[in-house]
Design a protein around this motif. Structure first.
Motif, PDB file in Angstrom:
ATOM      1  N   LEU A  20      34.113  34.175  33.155  1.00 27.22           N
ATOM      2  CA  LEU A  20      35.526  34.426  34.193  1.00 27.22           C
ATOM      3  C   LEU A  20      35.414  34.973  34.911  1.00 27.22           C
ATOM      4  O   LEU A  20      34.803  34.902  36.179  1.00 27.22           O
ATOM      5  CB  LEU A  20      36.362  35.076  32.939  1.00 27.22           C
ATOM      6  CG  LEU A  20      37.417  35.351  33.678  1.00 27.22           C
ATOM      7  CD1 LEU A  20      38.493  33.752  34.326  1.00 27.22           C
ATOM      8  CD2 LEU A  20      38.735  36.629  33.209  1.00 27.22           C
ATOM      9  N   ASP A  21      34.039  35.544  34.633  1.00 30.75           N
ATOM     10  CA  ASP A  21      33.463  36.618  36.022  1.00 30.75           C
ATOM     11  C   ASP A  21      32.313  35.828  37.000  1.00 30.75           C
ATOM     12  O   ASP A  21      32.898  36.152  38.046  1.00 30.75           O
ATOM     13  CB  ASP A  21      32.507  38.038  35.104  1.00 30.75           C
ATOM     14  CG  ASP A  21      31.085  38.856  35.638  1.00 30.75           C
ATOM     15  OD1 ASP A  21      32.333  39.728  35.757  1.00 30.75           O
ATOM     16  OD2 ASP A  21      30.596  38.644  35.877  1.00 30.75           O
ATOM     17  N   VAL A  29      41.826  32.041  42.762  1.00 26.44           N
ATOM     18  CA  VAL A  29      42.407  31.799  41.083  1.00 26.44           C
ATOM     19  C   VAL A  29      43.847  31.702  41.366  1.00 26.44           C
ATOM     20  O   VAL A  29      44.945  31.848  41.617  1.00 26.44           O
ATOM     21  CB  VAL A  29      41.917  32.901  40.170  1.00 26.44           C
ATOM     22  CG1 VAL A  29      42.504  31.862  39.063  1.00 26.44           C
ATOM     23  CG2 VAL A  29      40.145  33.164  40.650  1.00 26.44           C
ATOM     24  N   TYR A  40      39.839  41.297  38.675  1.00 25.41           N
ATOM     25  CA  TYR A  40      38.465  41.871  40.422  1.00 25.41           C
ATOM     26  C   TYR A  40      39.355  41.430  41.327  1.00 25.41           C
ATOM     27  O   TYR A  40      40.539  41.604  41.070  1.00 25.41           O
ATOM     28  CB  TYR A  40      38.311  39.390  39.780  1.00 25.41           C
ATOM     29  CG  TYR A  40      37.414  39.972  38.410  1.00 25.41           C
ATOM     30  CD1 TYR A  40      35.736  39.735  38.515  1.00 25.41           C
ATOM     31  CD2 TYR A  40      38.166  39.063  37.266  1.00 25.41           C
ATOM     32  CE1 TYR A  40      35.196  40.318  37.392  1.00 25.41           C
ATOM     33  CE2 TYR A  40      37.409  38.826  36.393  1.00 25.41           C
ATOM     34  CZ  TYR A  40      35.487  39.808  36.407  1.00 25.41           C
ATOM     35  OH  TYR A  40      35.264  39.642  34.988  1.00 25.41           O
ATOM     36  N   VAL A  90      41.952  38.057  34.583  1.00 24.22           N
ATOM     37  CA  VAL A  90      41.389  37.718  35.780  1.00 24.22           C
ATOM     38  C   VAL A  90      41.971  39.252  36.922  1.00 24.22           C
ATOM     39  O   VAL A  90      40.978  39.414  38.083  1.00 24.22           O
ATOM     40  CB  VAL A  90      42.457  36.484  36.963  1.00 24.22           C
ATOM     41  CG1 VAL A  90      41.855  36.349  38.308  1.00 24.22           C
ATOM     42  CG2 VAL A  90      41.888  35.187  35.893  1.00 24.22           C
ATOM     43  N   ARG A  91      42.629  39.435  36.813  1.00 26.63           N
ATOM     44  CA  ARG A  91      43.651  41.110  37.391  1.00 26.63           C
ATOM     45  C   ARG A  91      42.478  41.808  37.635  1.00 26.63           C
ATOM     46  O   ARG A  91      42.083  43.010  38.143  1.00 26.63           O
ATOM     47  CB  ARG A  91      44.780  41.657  37.048  1.00 26.63           C
ATOM     48  CG  ARG A  91      46.069  41.072  37.810  1.00 26.63           C
ATOM     49  CD  ARG A  91      46.173  41.530  38.819  1.00 26.63           C
ATOM     50  NE  ARG A  91      47.327  41.068  40.269  1.00 26.63           N
ATOM     51  CZ  ARG A  91      46.784  39.782  40.953  1.00 26.63           C
ATOM     52  NH1 ARG A  91      45.959  40.309  41.213  1.00 26.63           N
ATOM     53  NH2 ARG A  91      48.186  39.838  41.272  1.00 26.63           N
ATOM     54  N   CYS A  93      44.700  35.769  42.534  1.00 31.95           N
ATOM     55  CA  CYS A  93      45.533  35.425  41.803  1.00 31.95           C
ATOM     56  C   CYS A  93      47.097  34.602  41.886  1.00 31.95           C
ATOM     57  O   CYS A  93      47.914  35.559  41.767  1.00 31.95           O
ATOM     58  CB  CYS A  93      45.585  36.435  40.606  1.00 31.95           C
ATOM     59  SG  CYS A  93      46.078  35.242  38.906  1.00 31.95           S
ATOM     60  N   LEU A  97      40.547  39.496  43.827  1.00 27.73           N
ATOM     61  CA  LEU A  97      40.862  38.476  45.098  1.00 27.73           C
ATOM     62  C   LEU A  97      42.112  37.919  44.516  1.00 27.73           C
ATOM     63  O   LEU A  97      42.731  38.037  43.249  1.00 27.73           O
ATOM     64  CB  LEU A  97      39.976  37.549  44.666  1.00 27.73           C
ATOM     65  CG  LEU A  97      40.198  36.449  42.971  1.00 27.73           C
ATOM     66  CD1 LEU A  97      39.208  34.774  43.215  1.00 27.73           C
ATOM     67  CD2 LEU A  97      39.715  36.876  41.701  1.00 27.73           C
ATOM     68  N   CYS A 152      35.590  34.221  39.270  1.00 22.15           N
ATOM     69  CA  CYS A 152      35.765  35.021  40.204  1.00 22.15           C
ATOM     70  C   CYS A 152      34.995  35.624  40.839  1.00 22.15           C
ATOM     71  O   CYS A 152      35.522  36.287  41.870  1.00 22.15           O
ATOM     72  CB  CYS A 152      36.636  36.466  38.944  1.00 22.15           C
ATOM     73  SG  CYS A 152      38.111  35.628  38.205  1.00 22.15           S
ATOM     74  N   THR A 170      35.019  32.395  45.434  1.00 21.14           N
ATOM     75  CA  THR A 170      36.357  31.804  45.963  1.00 21.14           C
ATOM     76  C   THR A 170      37.436  31.895  46.973  1.00 21.14           C
ATOM     77  O   THR A 170      36.901  33.524  46.804  1.00 21.14           O
ATOM     78  CB  THR A 170      37.165  30.530  44.340  1.00 21.14           C
ATOM     79  OG1 THR A 170      37.821  29.895  44.678  1.00 21.14           O
ATOM     80  CG2 THR A 170      37.205  32.106  43.972  1.00 21.14           C
TER      81      THR A 170
END
Length: 226
Positions: A22-23, A33, A56, A53-54, A60, A58, A26, A30
């Protein structure tokens, strides 16, 4: 936000992904996500994946396929409307029930409807939505133009989930659009397929390959974004 996206990784809450993988996803470069899947999506596994994901910086977004799995806290909520379904439920029925039930709390400014055209009859989404997949180029283009010019949808999504699609068809559909952004998903598994899809569409969605060959998945970002 979506107007700038060229590459999006799609993560399935029903599939396991390690913290290390996942790291890598993310931090790959990209543009966003997307979280979503055709089966096995629950509130619990969606919350869990969002919380991971939160960490990072980017965007979502949640692509909603199951009403009970709608989770607050996403940057956008993508709402599929399956244009080539044989069942009105997947075009407007489920949507009406969602608005009737939750309309008073829906963050409408974060909602992005997608005109889905599903073109692989063997994929789970096609079977679930009873999609009429054997479409000609002209029929696919007509659906896309209906989404673009009649329904004014911001996104047209050509979905070949599980196989790499007909890029001539994708290119023809792309050229027919005036305002909608064309998303393409299906069978992108390496640098070459990523480049071909990116030449044919505005935004490519890369999903399944993440879980079988992460190195190949990451190479799709480099292919599009250098």
């Amino acid at each position: 936000m979506i107007d700038q996206w060229r590459h999006v990784f799609k993560l399935d809450p029903d599939k396991m992904i390690s913290d290390a993988d996942l790291d890598a996803v993310c931090l790959s470069g990209t543009d966003a996500v997307m979280i979503g899947g055709s089966s096995g999506v629950t509130y619990e596994n969606t919350v869990d994946l969002l919380s991971r994901v939160r960490q990072y910086e980017l965007p979502c977004v949640l692509e909603i396929s199951e009403l009970e799995a709608v989770v607050p806290g996403f940057d956008l909520y993508m709402i599929p409307m399956v244009l080539n379904t044989r069942s009105v439920e997947w075009l407007i029925g489920h949507h009406r029930r969602a608005v009737e039930r939750y309309g008073y709390i829906i963050p409408w400014d974060l909602v992005v409807p997608e005109g889905y055209i599903i073109l692989n009859s063997e994929c789970t989404a096609a079977k679930l939505t009873e999609a009429e997949c054997g479409l000609s180029v002209s029929e696919s283009t007509a659906y896309a133009q209906t989404a673009d010019k009649l329904l004014s949808l911001p996104v047209v999504y050509l979905e070949y989930s599980g196989m790499f699609g007909d890029m001539e068809l994708v290119s023809t559909v792309h050229r027919s659009l005036s305002n909608s952004r064309l998303f393409y998903g299906g069978g992108i598994c390496d640098t070459e397929t990523a480049r071909q899809a990116a030449e044919a569409a505005d935004t490519i969605i890369v999903g399944n390959i993440i879980y079988t060959d992460l190195v190949a998945a990451l190479s799709t970002v480099k292919a599009i974004k250098g």
